[in-house]
Design an enzyme around this catalytic site. Structure first.
Site, PDB file in Angstrom:
ATOM      1  N   CYS A 159       0.832  -1.205   0.000  1.00  0.00           N
ATOM      2  CA  CYS A 159       0.000   0.000   0.000  1.00  0.00           C
ATOM      3  C   CYS A 159       0.873   1.264   0.000  1.00  0.00           C
ATOM      4  CB  CYS A 159      -0.979  -0.080   1.159  1.00  0.00           C
ATOM      5  SG  CYS A 159      -2.507   0.759   0.791  1.00  0.00           S
ATOM      6  N   HIS A 169      -3.547  -5.136   1.889  1.00  0.00           N
ATOM      7  CA  HIS A 169      -2.882  -5.409   3.167  1.00  0.00           C
ATOM      8  C   HIS A 169      -2.869  -6.910   3.451  1.00  0.00           C
ATOM      9  CE1 HIS A 169      -2.438  -1.355   5.108  1.00  0.00           C
ATOM     10  NE2 HIS A 169      -3.211  -1.059   4.074  1.00  0.00           N
ATOM     11  N   GLU A 213      -1.236  -8.559   5.454  1.00  0.00           N
ATOM     12  CA  GLU A 213      -1.041  -8.885   6.881  1.00  0.00           C
ATOM     13  C   GLU A 213      -2.377  -8.936   7.621  1.00  0.00           C
ATOM     14  OE1 GLU A 213      -0.704  -5.997   5.529  1.00  0.00           O
ATOM     15  OE2 GLU A 213      -1.168  -4.376   6.923  1.00  0.00           O
TER      16      GLU A 213
HETATM   17  N1  GLN Z   1      -3.702   6.300   1.028  1.00  0.00           N
HETATM   18  C1  GLN Z   1      -2.361   6.012   1.514  1.00  0.00           C
HETATM   19  C2  GLN Z   1      -1.318   6.804   0.745  1.00  0.00           C
HETATM   20  O1  GLN Z   1      -1.628   7.394  -0.231  1.00  0.00           O
HETATM   21  C3  GLN Z   1      -2.066   4.540   1.434  1.00  0.00           C
HETATM   22  C4  GLN Z   1      -3.055   3.767   2.279  1.00  0.00           C
HETATM   23  C5  GLN Z   1      -2.513   2.527   2.906  1.00  0.00           C
HETATM   24  O2  GLN Z   1      -1.288   2.327   3.018  1.00  0.00           O
HETATM   25  N2  GLN Z   1      -3.390   1.728   3.435  1.00  0.00           N
HETATM   26  O3  GLN Z   1      -0.206   6.849   1.127  1.00  0.00           O
END
Ligand code: GLN
Length: 201
Positions: free
Chosen positions: A81, A178, A180
């Site tokens: 992410c 995610h 995890e």
């Molecule tokens: N929206 C976050 C970003 O732009 C990422 C979200 C996440 O890591 N769950 O950095």
């Protein structure tokens, strides 16, 4: 090869604890990384989810950005992410600094307000059947380069065409979800296999 690879989890912010526990369950030695000097001892690193802008702020400290940049250009790294955003070659919505080591383009927060979080199940190239994926204000991978392998994909929705969610470029692995947060250990297991291969080909 060290029997148990030494994997750091960047612990400046975000979802680091659960990654460390998962990797330890799978047989890795883990360290929560809060200082650039800790990188020297590691075989590999996980950059967890969180807020990429906040990561960047923390990384401004004491040579951390440069040290991490050198690490991601040479060692196995798994970005989830926000971590995926930090590895990407190109970031939009808005454009943002990144290590540029993974040949993908990502659009931040790409799935719209109503769809900020979602749990989806989709086919994957990983053995063992469909993969459950938890998305939290996820980025969308909008381009992958020729050396990038797509291992899972999110189906097309009202928010646009289908898009890769799990990609690999050699020793680099990145997920827009995610892994995890589900009981399925296959994505972390894949990263451990990548690390074992890189440290002892
Ligand atoms: N929206 C976050 C970003 O732009 C990422 C979200 C996440 O890591 N769950 O950095």
């Amino acid at each position: 090869m060290p029997e148990s690879p030494h994997i750091g989890v960047l612990a400046l912010q975000g979802a680091f604890d659960v990654h460390a526990r998962r990797l330890a369950d799978l047989g890795a030695t883990t360290t929560l990384v809060r200082k650039p000097a800790q990188l020297d001892a590691l075989d590999a690193l996980v950059i967890p989810g969180g807020e990429s802008t906040t990561f960047l702020k923390h990384l401004e400290r004491a040579g951390f950005y440069a040290a991490l940049g050198a690490f991601v250009h040479t060692k196995p790294v798994f970005g989830t992410c926000a971590g995926c955003i930090l590895l990407a070659k190109e970031v939009t919505n808005p454009p943002q600094k990144s290590f540029g080591v993974l040949d993908i383009a990502v659009e931040r927060n790409a799935y719209g307000r109503q769809n900020e979080s979602a749990i989806l199940t989709a086919d994957t190239a990983l053995p063992g059947g469909p993969l459950e994926m938890v998305f939290i204000r996820a980025p969308r991978i909008t381009r992958v380069g020729p050396s990038v392998e797509v291992l899972a994909t999110r189906e097309a929705t009202g928010h646009g065409a289908s898009s890769p969610t799990l990609v690999r470029q050699g020793r680099l692995l990145a997920a827009t979800f995610h892994p995890e947060l589900t009981a399925d250990t296959r994505v972390h297991q894949l990263f451990l296999d990548i690390v074992r291969n890189a440290t002892h080909p």
